[in-house]
Design an enzyme around this catalytic site. Structure first.
Site, PDB file in Angstrom:
ATOM      1  N   ASP A 174       0.819  -1.113   0.066  1.00 40.35           N
ATOM      2  CA  ASP A 174       0.134  -0.042  -0.091  1.00 40.35           C
ATOM      3  C   ASP A 174       0.878   1.252  -0.075  1.00 40.35           C
ATOM      4  O   ASP A 174       1.898   1.180  -0.509  1.00 40.35           O
ATOM      5  CB  ASP A 174      -0.907   0.109   1.242  1.00 40.35           C
ATOM      6  CG  ASP A 174      -2.439   0.342   0.978  1.00 40.35           C
ATOM      7  OD1 ASP A 174      -2.448   1.643   0.825  1.00 40.35           O
ATOM      8  OD2 ASP A 174      -3.385  -0.442   0.705  1.00 40.35           O
ATOM      9  N   HIS A 209      -3.840   6.016   3.314  1.00 43.76           N
ATOM     10  CA  HIS A 209      -4.673   4.853   2.884  1.00 43.76           C
ATOM     11  C   HIS A 209      -4.223   3.236   3.377  1.00 43.76           C
ATOM     12  O   HIS A 209      -4.809   2.812   3.864  1.00 43.76           O
ATOM     13  CB  HIS A 209      -4.508   4.725   1.365  1.00 43.76           C
ATOM     14  CG  HIS A 209      -5.222   3.706   0.701  1.00 43.76           C
ATOM     15  ND1 HIS A 209      -4.927   2.387   0.480  1.00 43.76           N
ATOM     16  CD2 HIS A 209      -6.500   3.850   0.147  1.00 43.76           C
ATOM     17  CE1 HIS A 209      -5.988   1.664  -0.013  1.00 43.76           C
ATOM     18  NE2 HIS A 209      -6.906   2.675  -0.389  1.00 43.76           N
ATOM     19  N   SER A 211     -10.899  -1.224  -1.229  1.00 48.50           N
ATOM     20  CA  SER A 211      -9.580  -1.186  -0.398  1.00 48.50           C
ATOM     21  C   SER A 211      -9.979  -1.384   1.142  1.00 48.50           C
ATOM     22  O   SER A 211      -9.189  -1.911   1.756  1.00 48.50           O
ATOM     23  CB  SER A 211      -9.060   0.163  -0.775  1.00 48.50           C
ATOM     24  OG  SER A 211      -8.490   0.117  -1.710  1.00 48.50           O
TER      25      SER A 211
END
Length: 278
Positions: free
Chosen positions: A17, A49, A222
């Site tokens: 990520d 994120h 996600s």
């Protein structure tokens, strides 16, 4: 490269990520951090994120007194930074991360690989190397869980590497219909039905870097993906001998049918309680 006090206990989960912020909820469980972009040694996340994904997967909830606890708060996190501060990346860095995993999976007891990363494709050959490489991870015994992507609702909108027929692909159960229908759906180039299953992904609160309030809410496939990855880590804590194929069959057997086409919901909605009871 950064390495915490590695105990060798617990299930190692790799998160590909934007990096990871050394949040209170990760305790000393960031077993390894490797930055494939800038080669910085200390854990960081210049986007947020990756920290959110890791929190959903394995946060302890310490900073919220248990309110925002992740799925597998006892797992070890191997954070591989393959995306920049805008959430963008390139295929070469992801492929390097895949090769790193094949080399170090036993050293860090990595059993699960969470890929909340996806790229669209225009031709069958464009991402062949990415699909082939992710399937090498699967064939090596790793349990690879990838997001279906947020390019839906058109047919054939599952992103790579989630369009691989072998790995476990997760869509968002609350982003399948209506104005928020962005969860990627199949079929793939090979006419494989995808995703494999769906899980909640809308406004999931999890760890955030460098904030007075150390949590934030994010949405998308996600966020759905680490819910499943974390549950798999918990299943492996109970029974380390489970294989990736067995885990995949357990997910299939435990999913709740939502009454939607297979290329929208896969086997159905993830049922954590039933999955962990198998």
């Amino acid at each position: 490269m950064h390495q915490e006090r590695y105990t060798g206990r617990g299930i190692g989960v790799a998160v590909l990520d934007t990096g990871i912020y050394p949040h209170m909820d990760f305790d000393n469980r960031i077993w390894m951090f490797f930055d494939f972009l800038s080669h910085r040694s200390s854990p960081y996340d210049d986007n947020g994120h990756g920290t959110c994904v890791a929190g959903i997967l394995g946060g302890s909830g310490k900073a919220s007194y248990g309110k925002y606890k992740g799925m597998a708060p006892g797992c070890g996190i191997v954070a591989l930074k393959v995306l920049d501060r805008f959430g963008n990346g390139n295929k070469e860095d992801v492929l390097r991360a895949f090769r790193w995993l094949l080399r170090y999976k036993e050293q860090y007891r990595i059993r699960v690989v969470n890929i909340s990363v996806g790229t669209t494709y225009k031709t069958k050959d464009e991402h062949f190397a990415l699909i082939q490489a992710v399937e090498e991870l699967w064939d090596a015994g790793l349990i690879v869980v990838a997001a279906a992507g947020n390019q839906g609702p058109s047919p054939g909108s599952v992103t790579a590497p989630g369009c691989s027929k072998k790995i476990i692909t997760v869509g968002s159960s609350d982003m399948l219909q209506g104005n928020g229908a962005v969860s990627g759906r199949g079929p793939t180039f090979e006419c494989v039905c995808k995703p494999d299953l769906v899980a909640p992904g809308s406004r999931i609160t999890s760890c955030a870097p460098g904030r007075d309030f150390p949590y934030a809410a994010k949405s998308g496939t996600s966020m759905s993906t680490p819910l499943v990855s974390g549950a798999i880590a918990r299943a492996l804590e109970k029974n380390p001998s489970l294989t990736n194929v067995e885990i995949k069959m357990m997910l299939k057997e435990s999913a709740d049918d939502m009454g939607l086409p297979h290329n929208q919901q896969g086997w159905g909605k993830f049922n954590c309680k039933r999955f962990l009871s198998l």
